[in-house]
Structures are given as structure tokens and as C-alpha cells.
Design an enzyme around this catalytic site. Structure first.
Site, mmCIF file in Angstrom:
data_model
loop_
_atom_site.group_PDB
_atom_site.id
_atom_site.type_symbol
_atom_site.label_atom_id
_atom_site.label_comp_id
_atom_site.label_asym_id
_atom_site.label_seq_id
_atom_site.Cartn_x
_atom_site.Cartn_y
_atom_site.Cartn_z
ATOM 1 C CD GLU A 1 -2.853 -1.244 2.317
ATOM 2 O OE1 GLU A 1 -4.081 -1.091 2.208
ATOM 3 O OE2 GLU A 1 -2.295 -1.505 3.406
ATOM 4 C CD GLU B 1 -3.332 -6.146 4.104
ATOM 5 O OE1 GLU B 1 -2.650 -5.114 4.125
ATOM 6 O OE2 GLU B 1 -3.388 -6.897 3.098
#
Length: 261
Positions: free
Chosen positions: A111, A131
Site C-alpha cells: 500500500e 490481510e
């Protein structure tokens, strides 16, 4: 500055190296420090381009520090100015950032790279958003930025199964700009940074502003919008000293001297 971040200024280029044991993972404290660095970069008129990389040759960043999580740091903790890793939520940064991805970029590390304007990666780099396997979601931009690059089927596989994507595949999909050897990574990132420095700073700022504000608009609407006078940088660049300097330098067969005004 902390032991986790090493800063080097090369003229108008700022190099930031994330250096934390155990995969360059980022806890809230480090994220705060990174946010301060990126905000200082934003506000320093002498700096034009930033390069963010990781120490070593294995990990760019494994993202959120799961050891800190195990010790009680919550997924919705305050990660400081700029959001996680200091860059993922700075939406008004009008200077370019290059992610020099030297290895694994997982979770928040991916990210962070996606929040940059350019990604140059080593041929051993790998990207993933695992995640969901940890009971959380990639909400520091991964689930928002990746769908703007990849087709839905590929995004779904990456965010729901944690599938890894290698450097060459990332290049084919347009996630990264360049794939080079580990030994050439930083030189290549610096070369790109210098190319950006050679462009007029106001023009770069105007381009980023236009991308940011019109990316979801139909083309005709975007035309009207950028000419409406509401933007900060686009109107000023048209009447700037740099807009005179560029053609003049071309006519005189010399390099332009940008003043940023």
C-alpha cells in the site's frame, strides 16, 4: 530522526530508507515518524522528489508490524499524519514520490508503494495483500488504489486470497514502471528522480493536481473543470516565469533554469 529511518539529501532529491529488523515492518511510532518526514518533504521548497526504499535486499516492507499488533496495537490505531506509513493518506502532495521496491512488499508495504507516483522494483520483488488471512482488510489504500490499475478478477484474487504477484507480472499489469536488478535499483530510481527534477516543478504540481481532481470525470467535464479557475496550480503555471523560461531555453539551445514561479 529515529534509528528506523535514514534520510539522505542529494540536492533536491530526498532518499528515505526504512530500516527496521524483522522485515521492515511498520508500527504506529514508525508510521508517525514517516508522516513527519513526508510532510516536511511536502513543505520544503528546496526538495523536488522523494525516493522511499527498504534496507536490505529481502524486504521493502512487510507492512503493519504484527508483533506490535500482538502486543495490543489496534488495526485502527492512530498512525499519524499521512496515514499508515506516512504517505497513504497525503492526498495533496504535489511533488512526485518514487518507491524503490527492493524485495517483498506485503500488506501495508504494498500500500505504501501504491501511494507513490512511480514504482521501480528489483527483479526479486513480490507484491501481496494478505490481510484477509489475518482477519483484517487492506484499508490503507490497497483495496481502493489497486482496482484503479487491475481488472476486478485479479484484484479479487489478490485481496481475498493474498496471492503474490512477482515483479515481471506487476510490470505487465502496469503496477510498476521498471524492473531492474537489485544492484541497479537505487541508481535507476535516482536516474528517474533526476529526470523529474529536469521538468518544471509547477508543471509537475499542476499535472498531479489535474490527475487528482479529474480522474473520475468524463473528459468533457474535466476540460471545463480545469479551465474554470478553481484549481490552484494549473492557472498559475500558464502565467509563470517557468512557462516563459522553457520555450526560451529551447530556442537558445540550453537547459532551462526553473524557478518554481
Amino acid at each position: 530522526m529515529s534509528e528506523s529511518l535514514h534520510l539522505t539529501r542529494n540536492g533536491s532529491i530526498l532518499e528515505i530508507t526504512l530500516d527496521r529488523p524483522k522485515a521492515n515492518a511498520i508500527d504506529a511510532k514508525t508510521s508517525f515518524e514517516m508522516g513527519e518526514v513526508f510532510l516536511n518533504f511536502r513543505d520544503d521548497p528546496q526538495l523536488r522528489v522523494a525516493i522511499i526504499t527498504g534496507a536490505g535486499e529481502k524486504f521493502f516492507s512487510a507492512g503493519w508490524d504484527l508483533k506490535a499488533a500482538a502486543e495490543g496495537e489496534a488495526p485502527d490505531a492512530d498512525f499519524g499524519p499521512g496515514g499508515f506509513a506516512g504517505l497513504t493518506e497525503i492526498f495533496n502532495l504535489d511533488k512526485p514520490v518514487i518507491a524503490a521496491v527492493n524485495g517483498y512488499a506485503f500488506g501495508g508495504g504494498f500500500e505504501l508503494a501504491l501511494a507513490a507516483d512511480f514504482i521501480v522494483c528489483a527483479d526479486n520483488a513480490s507484491f501481496a495483500l494478505p490481510e484477509a488471512k489475518l482477519g483484517i482488510v487492506p484499508d490503507s489504500g490497497g483495496v481502493l488504489r489497486l482496482p484503479k490499475i487491475l481488472p476486478p478478477a485479479i484484484v479479487n484474487e489478490m485481496v481475498m486470497t493474498g496471492r503474490r504477484m512477482g515483479a515481471e507480472e506487476a510490470l505487465r499489469w502496469g503496477i510498476v514502471n521498471r524492473v531492474v536488478s537489485q544492484a541497479e535499483l537505487m541508481d535507476n530510481a535516482r536516474e528517474l528522480a533526476q529526470q523529474l527534477v529536469n521538468s518544471a516543478p509547477l508543471a509537475i504540481a499542476a499535472l498531479k493536481e489535474i490527475y487528482r481532481t479529474t480522474s473520475e470525470m468524463p473528459v468533457e467535464e474535466a476540460y471545463r473543470y480545469i479551465r474554470s479557475g478553481v484549481l490552484k496550480h494549473y492557472p498559475s503555471v500558464l502565467h509563470s516565469e517557468d512557462a516563459i523560461e522553457g520555450p526560451l531555453a529551447f530556442a537558445e539551445k540550453r537547459d532551462p533554469v526553473w524557478k518554481g514561479r
